[in-house]
Design a protein around this motif. Structure first.
Motif, PDB file in Angstrom:
ATOM      1  N   ILE A  32     -16.388   0.123   4.986  1.00 30.35           N
ATOM      2  CA  ILE A  32     -15.015   0.138   5.500  1.00 30.35           C
ATOM      3  C   ILE A  32     -14.154   0.853   4.465  1.00 30.35           C
ATOM      4  CG2 ILE A  32     -13.015  -1.254   6.147  1.00 30.35           C
ATOM      5  CD1 ILE A  32     -14.963  -3.438   7.017  1.00 30.35           C
ATOM      6  N   SER A  33     -13.400   1.831   4.925  1.00 24.44           N
ATOM      7  CA  SER A  33     -12.516   2.588   4.032  1.00 24.44           C
ATOM      8  C   SER A  33     -11.080   2.275   4.416  1.00 24.44           C
ATOM      9  CB  SER A  33     -12.787   4.087   4.159  1.00 24.44           C
ATOM     10  OG  SER A  33     -12.012   4.807   3.234  1.00 24.44           O
ATOM     11  N   LEU A  34     -10.305   1.835   3.440  1.00 20.82           N
ATOM     12  CA  LEU A  34      -8.925   1.427   3.686  1.00 20.82           C
ATOM     13  C   LEU A  34      -7.962   2.227   2.831  1.00 20.82           C
ATOM     14  CD1 LEU A  34      -9.324  -2.476   3.643  1.00 20.82           C
ATOM     15  CD2 LEU A  34      -9.218  -0.978   5.657  1.00 20.82           C
ATOM     16  N   LYS A  35      -6.907   2.709   3.469  1.00 21.42           N
ATOM     17  CA  LYS A  35      -5.767   3.222   2.714  1.00 21.42           C
ATOM     18  C   LYS A  35      -4.675   2.178   2.846  1.00 21.42           C
ATOM     19  CE  LYS A  35      -3.343   7.339   1.380  1.00 21.42           C
ATOM     20  NZ  LYS A  35      -3.236   8.809   1.534  1.00 21.42           N
ATOM     21  N   LEU A  36      -4.470   1.438   1.774  1.00 19.36           N
ATOM     22  CA  LEU A  36      -3.528   0.328   1.757  1.00 19.36           C
ATOM     23  C   LEU A  36      -2.226   0.778   1.111  1.00 19.36           C
ATOM     24  CD1 LEU A  36      -6.152  -2.259   0.542  1.00 19.36           C
ATOM     25  CD2 LEU A  36      -5.145  -2.170   2.832  1.00 19.36           C
ATOM     26  N   ASN A  37      -1.122   0.294   1.638  1.00 23.39           N
ATOM     27  CA  ASN A  37       0.165   0.693   1.071  1.00 23.39           C
ATOM     28  C   ASN A  37       0.259   0.259  -0.393  1.00 23.39           C
ATOM     29  OD1 ASN A  37       2.523   2.059   1.380  1.00 23.39           O
ATOM     30  ND2 ASN A  37       3.575   0.472   2.553  1.00 23.39           N
ATOM     31  N   LYS A  38       0.852   1.124  -1.206  1.00 21.19           N
ATOM     32  CA  LYS A  38       0.907   0.942  -2.661  1.00 21.19           C
ATOM     33  C   LYS A  38      -0.511   0.948  -3.245  1.00 21.19           C
ATOM     34  CE  LYS A  38       5.248   0.573  -2.033  1.00 21.19           C
ATOM     35  NZ  LYS A  38       6.067   1.798  -2.172  1.00 21.19           N
ATOM     36  N   PHE A  39      -1.317   1.862  -2.753  1.00 20.59           N
ATOM     37  CA  PHE A  39      -2.731   1.920  -3.137  1.00 20.59           C
ATOM     38  C   PHE A  39      -2.940   2.173  -4.613  1.00 20.59           C
ATOM     39  CE2 PHE A  39      -1.366   5.975  -1.209  1.00 20.59           C
ATOM     40  CZ  PHE A  39      -1.490   6.845  -2.279  1.00 20.59           C
ATOM     41  N   ARG A  40      -1.980   2.797  -5.271  1.00 17.34           N
ATOM     42  CA  ARG A  40      -2.126   3.106  -6.697  1.00 17.34           C
ATOM     43  C   ARG A  40      -1.598   1.984  -7.583  1.00 17.34           C
ATOM     44  NH1 ARG A  40      -5.537   5.497  -9.899  1.00 17.34           N
ATOM     45  NH2 ARG A  40      -4.708   7.004 -11.379  1.00 17.34           N
ATOM     46  N   THR A  41      -0.777   1.115  -7.015  1.00 21.06           N
ATOM     47  CA  THR A  41      -0.086   0.137  -7.860  1.00 21.06           C
ATOM     48  C   THR A  41      -0.385  -1.315  -7.503  1.00 21.06           C
ATOM     49  OG1 THR A  41       1.837   0.315  -6.397  1.00 21.06           O
ATOM     50  CG2 THR A  41       1.817   1.694  -8.371  1.00 21.06           C
TER      51      THR A  41
ATOM     52  N   GLY B 184     -13.329 -10.275  -1.492  1.00 16.44           N
ATOM     53  CA  GLY B 184     -13.044  -9.764  -2.830  1.00 16.44           C
ATOM     54  C   GLY B 184     -11.700  -9.069  -2.883  1.00 16.44           C
ATOM     55  N   ARG B 185     -11.465  -8.405  -3.995  1.00 16.78           N
ATOM     56  CA  ARG B 185     -10.175  -7.758  -4.238  1.00 16.78           C
ATOM     57  C   ARG B 185     -10.363  -6.253  -4.313  1.00 16.78           C
ATOM     58  NH1 ARG B 185      -5.109  -9.220  -6.069  1.00 16.78           N
ATOM     59  NH2 ARG B 185      -5.695 -11.408  -6.327  1.00 16.78           N
ATOM     60  N   THR B 186      -9.508  -5.528  -3.654  1.00 12.99           N
ATOM     61  CA  THR B 186      -9.534  -4.067  -3.745  1.00 12.99           C
ATOM     62  C   THR B 186      -9.085  -3.632  -5.126  1.00 12.99           C
ATOM     63  OG1 THR B 186      -7.258  -3.740  -2.985  1.00 12.99           O
ATOM     64  CG2 THR B 186      -8.994  -3.896  -1.291  1.00 12.99           C
ATOM     65  N   GLN B 187      -9.296  -2.371  -5.425  1.00 10.21           N
ATOM     66  CA  GLN B 187      -8.884  -1.810  -6.713  1.00 10.21           C
ATOM     67  C   GLN B 187      -7.924  -0.634  -6.481  1.00 10.21           C
ATOM     68  OE1 GLN B 187      -9.727  -3.142  -9.755  1.00 10.21           O
ATOM     69  NE2 GLN B 187     -10.556  -4.751  -8.431  1.00 10.21           N
ATOM     70  N   PRO B 188      -7.071  -0.334  -7.463  1.00 18.35           N
ATOM     71  CA  PRO B 188      -6.175   0.816  -7.303  1.00 18.35           C
ATOM     72  C   PRO B 188      -6.975   2.114  -7.174  1.00 18.35           C
ATOM     73  CG  PRO B 188      -5.457  -0.580  -9.124  1.00 18.35           C
ATOM     74  CD  PRO B 188      -6.823  -1.059  -8.719  1.00 18.35           C
TER      75      PRO B 188
ATOM     76  N   GLY C  93       0.751  -6.833  -8.550  1.00 17.62           N
ATOM     77  CA  GLY C  93       1.181  -5.530  -9.044  1.00 17.62           C
ATOM     78  C   GLY C  93       0.307  -5.068 -10.186  1.00 17.62           C
ATOM     79  N   LYS C  94       0.100  -3.777 -10.257  1.00 20.11           N
ATOM     80  CA  LYS C  94      -0.678  -3.167 -11.331  1.00 20.11           C
ATOM     81  C   LYS C  94       0.172  -2.049 -11.936  1.00 20.11           C
ATOM     82  CE  LYS C  94      -4.799  -3.404 -11.823  1.00 20.11           C
ATOM     83  NZ  LYS C  94      -5.710  -4.093 -12.728  1.00 20.11           N
ATOM     84  N   ALA C  95       0.087  -1.892 -13.258  1.00 19.28           N
ATOM     85  CA  ALA C  95       0.814  -0.796 -13.891  1.00 19.28           C
ATOM     86  C   ALA C  95       0.245   0.532 -13.395  1.00 19.28           C
ATOM     87  CB  ALA C  95       0.693  -0.886 -15.405  1.00 19.28           C
ATOM     88  N   SER C  96       1.096   1.376 -12.896  1.00 21.31           N
ATOM     89  CA  SER C  96       0.629   2.641 -12.337  1.00 21.31           C
ATOM     90  C   SER C  96       0.314   3.637 -13.432  1.00 21.31           C
ATOM     91  CB  SER C  96       1.700   3.238 -11.425  1.00 21.31           C
ATOM     92  OG  SER C  96       1.341   4.538 -11.037  1.00 21.31           O
TER      93      SER C  96
END
Length: 985
Positions: free
Chosen positions: A888-897, A914-918, A945-948
C-alpha cells in the motif's frame, strides 16, 4: 603532420568556402571589438577616438573578472560601450545585410555609422537588425557601436516596467555582449531569420512525423518563410536536401513552383518519406544538415543550412516516451548562466560541449535550465552531446499579471522561434512556479502557433491538476500521475565543498560545520562530499521507487539542483553555491559518481556498476564507515584481500560497512547478482607521499585557436612517485605564464576564491585553471611549482585564424563532433512491471465520505480528511475485484513533517500495525499478503510532528502536502492519495 594542424587546415578550407552559395554568407562577427566601461558622449560616431579602449573578442562580459570572486548581489553594474570597425566584401553590394546577436545583458542601444538601428531590452533572447541601408561598400569602413546597460533595476522604456527575471538570486549579472554575434549577407529573395521581436520573421522550420522507429523511417517536413525584396515577382521552387553526419546525401525533394510578388512574404513547404534514418537519442547526438534552397530558373537563389535531428516523443500515462521507449528523467536543474570562474558564461563552444557532455557521461539525460532561456551555444551543444533539455522563457518565482506577463509571453515566443529546430529541447517551461489556467492556455497557443509539430510538451513547475499543461512537478517532492508526466524539478538543494572529503581527512571538516545563515543553522548547506553523495542517493531513491513499472500512477523522475557550482544564490559558508556534482571548473565530486551508478539506464540501471565513496589515504588509527554506491543486489568489501563481509543495504543503492579500520594498501568492493555472479567491482589504492606536480591539458576536439576568445583548460595534480594523485594534498601552487596567452586562472576556497591569482592551492590533490588565447598565434608555456614538490611545465600551441576586415567564415562551433557513445535508442523495454495497481471502486469514511474520492483521484492537490476526532479517523476502500494486497502506497498530508500510526485491515484481517515515516511524498507499506476486497485504514493514535529537513534557512517552510486550516487536533488523518498493489511474482 600533427593531427590538430590537419584539423585546422580542414576547417579553414571547409569554412572559407562554406557549404552555402556565395549569395548567402553567415560571418562570425566576434573579432575586433573594443570596450569602454562607463558612459561616454558621442561614442556612436564613427570618428570617435577609441584608441585607448580595451580590445577584445566577443563574447565577453565587461565584468567577467568578478565571476565567482564576488557574491551575485555584488556584481558590478552600469554602462559599457562596445565598438567595432568592419568592411563588407564587394560581393555584398546589392544584398541584404543583417546583424544577429545571440544575446546581451541587460539592454542595449545599437548604432551603425552613427545612426541608431534599434534597441533590445529583455536580457535573454536573440535579436537582430536589418542594416542594409546604413552600411557602405567599395572598401569603405563601417562602424557599429553598442551602449549596454546591465543595471539590476533596468526598466523597459516603453512601459517603465522591470523585467521579472532581473533577479539577484538566480540570474548572475554578467554585463555586456555576452553571447555570439554574426553578420549575415543574404540575397533579396531570401529565407528569413528566426528573430521575431526585432525583425518580425520566423525563419526555417524542420520537423518530422509519421515515425516508424523500428523501420527507421519518418516523413521529413521543411518550411521556410520567404521574403521577396526584389522589384519583380519571382517564380520560386523550394528544394530540400538532407545530408547525414558523414556528409552523404540522404534525400532530396521539392515543392511545386510558387510565385512571390515584390514585397511579399510567403511560407514555402516540402516533405518526403525518408528511409534509413538515424534518430537522435539520449547520448546519441545524431544530427543532419537540412539544406533548404530557393530555386529560380532551376538555379539556387538562396540556401540555408539547418542542423537538426529527428526523434519521436510522446507524453502519456504519466510517462515520457523517446523513440517509443519510456525514459525516466534524471539530470540537473542548472542555472542558465552555466558559468566558469573569471569568465562567466562567455566560454568557447567546445567548453559548453565538455560541460554538457560530462552530464551525459554521468548518466544524466536532461538539463532543466532555470528561469531564463539558455544561450544558443548551450542549446546546440545539447543537440551534439545527446542531452535532453527543458527550455524556460523568463520568470522568477511567481505568476504575474499585466505588462510583466506580456514580457514573459514575448520571451517565450522569441525563444520558440529561435530554437524550434533543436531536437534536444523536449519541454517548454512556462514558469518556475505554477501559472493560471488562462496563462497556461496563452503559452500553449504560442507553442501551437510557432512549433505545432516539434513533439515538445509545454508546462510549468507544479501544475499537478492542470487539464491544459502537458507536464509538471514540484521542486523537491515525489509526484505521481497516470496522465501527464510529473517530475521533481530541483531536488537535493544541499551544498558541500569539493575540498571536504569527510571529517577524517584534512582539513577535517565535520559534516555541517560552518557559519549560520540568516541567524539559523546551515548544516545541510555545509556538507562534506561523503554525506552529500549519500543524501543524493536517498533523495533519488524516493523518485525511483515510484518509477514506471510500479503501478498505474508513476513518477517520471527528477532533476538535481545544480550541475556545477554557480555564482548564484548560496546558503553555505562560501559566496557561491556548492550544490554541484562538479565544481566550477567541472572537477567531479563524489555525488557525480553516485548519480552515475544509479542513472545508468533509461528507467532501471541496465548494467551493474559501483563506486566506493571517498579515498584510502587516512592516518593510522582511523576507523570509519565505508560506503559503496552500487546497482548490484549484494556487495562485499575487502581490505588488502581480507574480507570485511557484505554491506548493509539501504535506500536501494547504498551499502554500508561499519567501523572499518584503515590500513595502507587496497580497498576493493565486489558486486554480485541474484545468482551470486560477480557483476561489478571497484578498487581504491593508498597513494604514496606527495612528490611532484603534474599538468595535463583537458582533451578538446578542435585546435586551440588564436582568436582572442578560445581557452585551454589545464588540470594540476599533486602525485606520488608512481604518478598516483595524492587525494589529501592541499599544497599551494605557484604559476608562471609566458607567450601569447591571457591568464584567467582557477579558484579555490580562500580570499576572493583566488580568482585570477597565480598562486592558489589544490583541493583533494587536484585543481584546474584557464588560459585564454591572444589574437597572435604561438606557444604558451605554463610552469607550476610548489614547496617540496617537483615542478611541472606544459606548452600550449595556438593556431592562426583567418579574419578579413572584421569578418570570419569560421563559426564558433565549427568542427565540434556529435557524441554517439550511448548508441541509438535500444529496441528493448526500459523497465519490467514489478507490481500491478488494484482499482478502487468506491470508498466510505468515518466522516466526509462525499470527499473520500479525493484520496484516490489522481490529483495531488486534493485530499480526504476527517474532522479531528479519533472516532472518525478511518476510511474504507472497496476494490473493483478481490485481490491479494501486497503493498500500500500512501501520500499523507504533511508527509515530510509528520508520522501517522496506522492499523490497516483487508477484509477484517490486520495486515499492518505501525507508524509511517517522513518521506518526499509516498510511504510504501509492505503488507502481510491477504486476499480481499475491502481495505480499511484507521488512525491508531495521534500524529506526531517531526523536524523537517526541508525548511529553508531563511525561515520559509516548504509545502509538504495540501494546505488546510479547517481541521485541527491530534487525531487528524489526511490522505492525498492511497494506492493498493499486487506484486508481480
Amino acid at each position: 603532420m600533427n593531427k590538430r594542424i590537419l584539423t585546422l587546415i580542414f576547417l579553414l578550407i571547409a569554412f572559407a568556402g562554406a557549404a552555402q552559395p556565395s549569395s548567402r554568407i553567415k560571418y562570425n562577427f566576434n573579432s575586433g571589438w573594443k570596450l569602454h566601461v562607463g558612459d561616454v558622449s558621442g561614442a556612436e560616431a564613427p570618428a570617435f577616438d577609441d584608441k585607448d579602449w580595451k580590445p577584445l573578442t566577443l563574447p565577453q562580459a565587461w565584468n567577467e573578472d568578478e565571476a565567482f570572486k564576488k557574491d551575485i548581489k555584488d556584481l558590478s553594474t552600469g554602462i559599457a560601450w562596445y565598438r567595432k570597425y568592419f568592411k563588407l566584401p564587394a560581393s555584398a553590394k546589392g544584398q541584404k545585410i543583417f546583424i544577429e546577436f545571440e544575446g546581451i545583458r541587460q539592454a542595449g542601444d545599437f548604432y551603425v555609422n552613427g545612426k541608431p538601428i534599434g534597441s533590445h531590452e529583455n536580457g535573454i533572447t536573440a535579436f537582430g537588425f536589418d542594416i542594409t541601408d546604413l552600411v557602405t561598400f567599395d572598401g569603405k569602413e563601417n562602424c557599429i557601436a553598442a551602449r549596454i546597460d546591465n543595471s539590476w533595476d533596468y526598466r523597459e522604456k516603453a512601459t517603465n516596467t522591470k523585467f521579472q527575471w532581473e533577479d539577484r538570486n538566480f540570474n548572475a549579472n554578467y554585463g555586456g555582449i555576452i553571447k555570439n554575434t554574426y553578420l549575415q549577407v543574404v540575397p533579396k529573395l531570401y529565407q528569413t531569420l528566426p528573430l521575431y521581436s526585432s525583425l518580425k520573421t520566423t525563419g526555417v522550420y524542420v520537423y518530422a512525423d509519421n515515425y516508424d522507429i523500428k523501420g527507421r523511417t519518418a516523413t521529413i517536413h521543411a518550411e521556410s518563410e520567404v521574403k521577396n525584396e526584389k522589384q519583380q515577382s519571382q517564380q520560386v521552387q523550394y528544394e530540400v536536401a538532407l545530408i547525414d553526419l558523414e556528409g552523404k546525401p540522404v534525400a532530396t525533394f521539392r515543392s511545386e513552383m510558387l510565385s512571390v510578388a515584390p514585397g511579399e512574404t510567403k511560407i514555402m513547404r516540402a516533405s518526403s518519406l525518408v528511409k534509413n534514418l538515424n534518430f537522435w537519442s539520449w547520448g546519441y547526438g545524431y544530427l543532419y544538415e537540412v539544406h533548404t534552397r530557393l530555386l529560380v530558373n532551376k538555379q539556387p537563389a538562396d540556401e540555408v543550412v539547418t542542423k537538426t535531428g529527428f526523434r519521436k516523443t510522446e507524453f502519456k500515462e504519466g510517462m515520457i516516451y523517446l523513440n517509443d521507449r519510456v525514459i525516466m528523467v534524471h539530470g540537473y536543474a542548472q542555472r542558465t548562466s552555466n558559468e566558469w570562474p573569471a569568465t562567466g558564461l562567455s566560454v568557447p563552444a567546445w567548453m559548453s560541449d565538455y560541460s554538457n557532455g560530462l552530464m551525459v557521461e554521468g548518466n544524466g539525460n536532461l538539463v532543466r535550465w532555470m528561469h531564463i532561456t539558455p544561450a544558443k551555444q548551450d542549446v546546440e551543444s545539447c543537440d551534439r552531446v545527446g542531452l535532453m533539455q527543458a527550455m524556460p522563457a523568463g520568470d522568477a518565482e511567481a505568476d504575474v499579471q499585466g505588462t510583466r506577463w506580456e514580457q514573459r509571453k514575448a520571451v517565450m515566443r522569441d525563444a520558440i522561434v529561435y530554437n524550434k529546430n533543436n531536437p534536444s529541447i523536449i519541454f517548454y517551461e512556462c514558469g518556475n512556479h505554477g501559472i493560471s489556467k488562462a496563462h497556461m492556455s496563452e503559452m500553449k497557443a504560442i507553442r501551437d502557433q510557432y512549433d505545432p509539430h516539434g513533439g515538445r510538451a509545454i508546462g510549468s513547475r507544479e501544475m499537478l491538476n492542470s487539464k491544459i499543461a502537458e507536464y509538471g512537478g514540484e521542486m523537491l517532492y515525489t509526484n505521481k500521475s497516470a496522465r501527464i508526466p510529473l517530475w521533481a524539478m530541483e531536488y537535493s538543494r544541499d551544498e558541500g565543498s569539493r575540498k571536504y572529503w569527510d571529517e577524517w581527512t584534512p582539513p577535517y571538516h565535520k559534516d555541517g560545520d560552518g557559519p549560520l545563515y540568516n541567524g539559523q543553522s546551515a548544516a545541510i548547506y555545509n556538507r562534506n562530499m561523503e554525506s552529500h553523495a549519500l543524501e543524493n542517493v536517498k533523495r533519488w531513491y524516493e523518485f525511483w521507487r515510484e518509477r514506471p513499472g510500479t503501478g498505474k500512477r508513476v513518477s517520471s523522475g527528477g532533476v538535481n539542483i545544480v550541475w556545477s557550482e554557480t555564482n548564484t544564490h548560496h546558503r553555505g559558508e562560501e559566496n557561491y553555491r556548492r550544490s554541484g556534482e562538479v565544481d566550477a571548473l567541472r572537477i567531479k565530486k563524489q555525488n557525480f559518481y553516485a548519480n552515475q551508478v544509479m542513472w545508468d539506464g533509461w528507467v532501471v540501471p541496465e548494467k551493474y556498476s559501483m563506486h566506493i565513496v571517498g579515498h584510502w589515504n587516512y592516518k593510522p588509527g582511523v576507523k570509519k564507515d565505508i560506503y559503496v554506491i552500487a546497482s548490484a543486489p549484494r556487495v562485499a568489501l575487502k581490505i588488502n584481500g581480507r574480507s570485511m563481509g557484505y554491506g548493509e543495504r539501504s535506500d536501494g543503492f547504498i551499502f554500508t560497512f561499519k567501523n572499518i579500520e584503515w590500513q595502507p594498501g587496497t580497498i576493493s568492493a565486489v558486486g554480485y547478482d541474484e545468482r551470486n555472479k560477480v557483476v561489478c567491482t571497484d578498487v581504491i589504492k593508498t597513494a604514496g607521499e606527495p612528490m611532484a606536480l603534474r599538468l595535463t591539458e583537458i582533451k578538446r576536439p578542435t585546435p586551440f585557436l588564436a582568436d582572442g576568445h578560445d581557452m585551454a583548460l589545464i588540470e594540476v595534480e599533486v602525485v606520488d612517485a608512481g604518478g598516483n594523485r595524492c587525494p589529501t594534498a592541499l599544497n599551494m601552487v605557484h604559476y608562471k605564464i609566458d607567450g601569447p596567452g591571457e591568464w584567467r586562472g582557477g579558484m579555490a576556497m580562500g580570499p576572493g576564491n583566488y580568482i585570477l591569482k597565480k598562486d592558489f592551492p589544490v583541493e583533494g590533490g587536484v585543481n584546474r585553471f584557464l588560459v585564454r588565447s591572444a589574437t597572435n598565434p604561438g606557444s604558451i608555456t605554463i610552469t607550476a611549482s610548489a614547496d617540496g614538490l617537483q615542478s611541472a611545465r606544459i606548452t600550449l600551441v595556438t593556431h592562426p585564424v583567418q579574419t578579413d576586415q572584421g569578418l570570419s567564415k569560421l563559426l564558433p562551433a565549427a568542427g565540434l563532433p556529435s557524441l554517439l557513445g550511448r548508441g541509438p535508442t535500444p529496441a528493448t523495454p526500459s523497465y519490467q512491471v514489478v507490481r500491478r495497481s488494484l482499482r478502487v471502486k468506491a470508498a466510505t469514511a468515518g466522516v466526509n465520505s462525499d470527499s473520500a474520492f479525493y484520496s484516490y483521484d489522481d490529483n495531488e492537490t486534493t485530499d480526504w480528511v476527517n474532522d479531528g476526532n479519533s472516532t472518525t479517523a478511518w476510511i474504507e476502500y472497496e476494490l473493483a475485484q478481490a485481490a491479494t494486497v501486497d503493498e500500500i502506497s500512501l501520500k499523507l498530508n504533511k508527509f515530510r513533517t509528520k508520522t501517522y500510526p496506522l492499523i490497516i485491515m483487508v477484509d477484517g484481517q490486520e495486515v499492518f500495525n505501525g507508524r509511517t515515516q517522513p518521506t518526499l511524498g509516498y510511504y510504501t507499506i509492505q503488507c502481510k499478503p491477504v486476499k480481499g476486497k475491502k481495505i480499511r485504514i484507521q488512525l491508531a493514535g495521534d500524529t506526531s510532528g517531526k523536524a523537517s529537513k526541508d525548511v529553508e534557512v531563511g525561515g520559509k517552510k516548504l509545502n509538504d502536502g495540501v494546505a488546510r486550516v479547517d481541521v485541527k487536533g491530534r487525531d487528524v488523518l489526511s490522505i492525498i492519495e492511497a494506492e493498493f498493489y499486487e506484486l508481480v511474482k
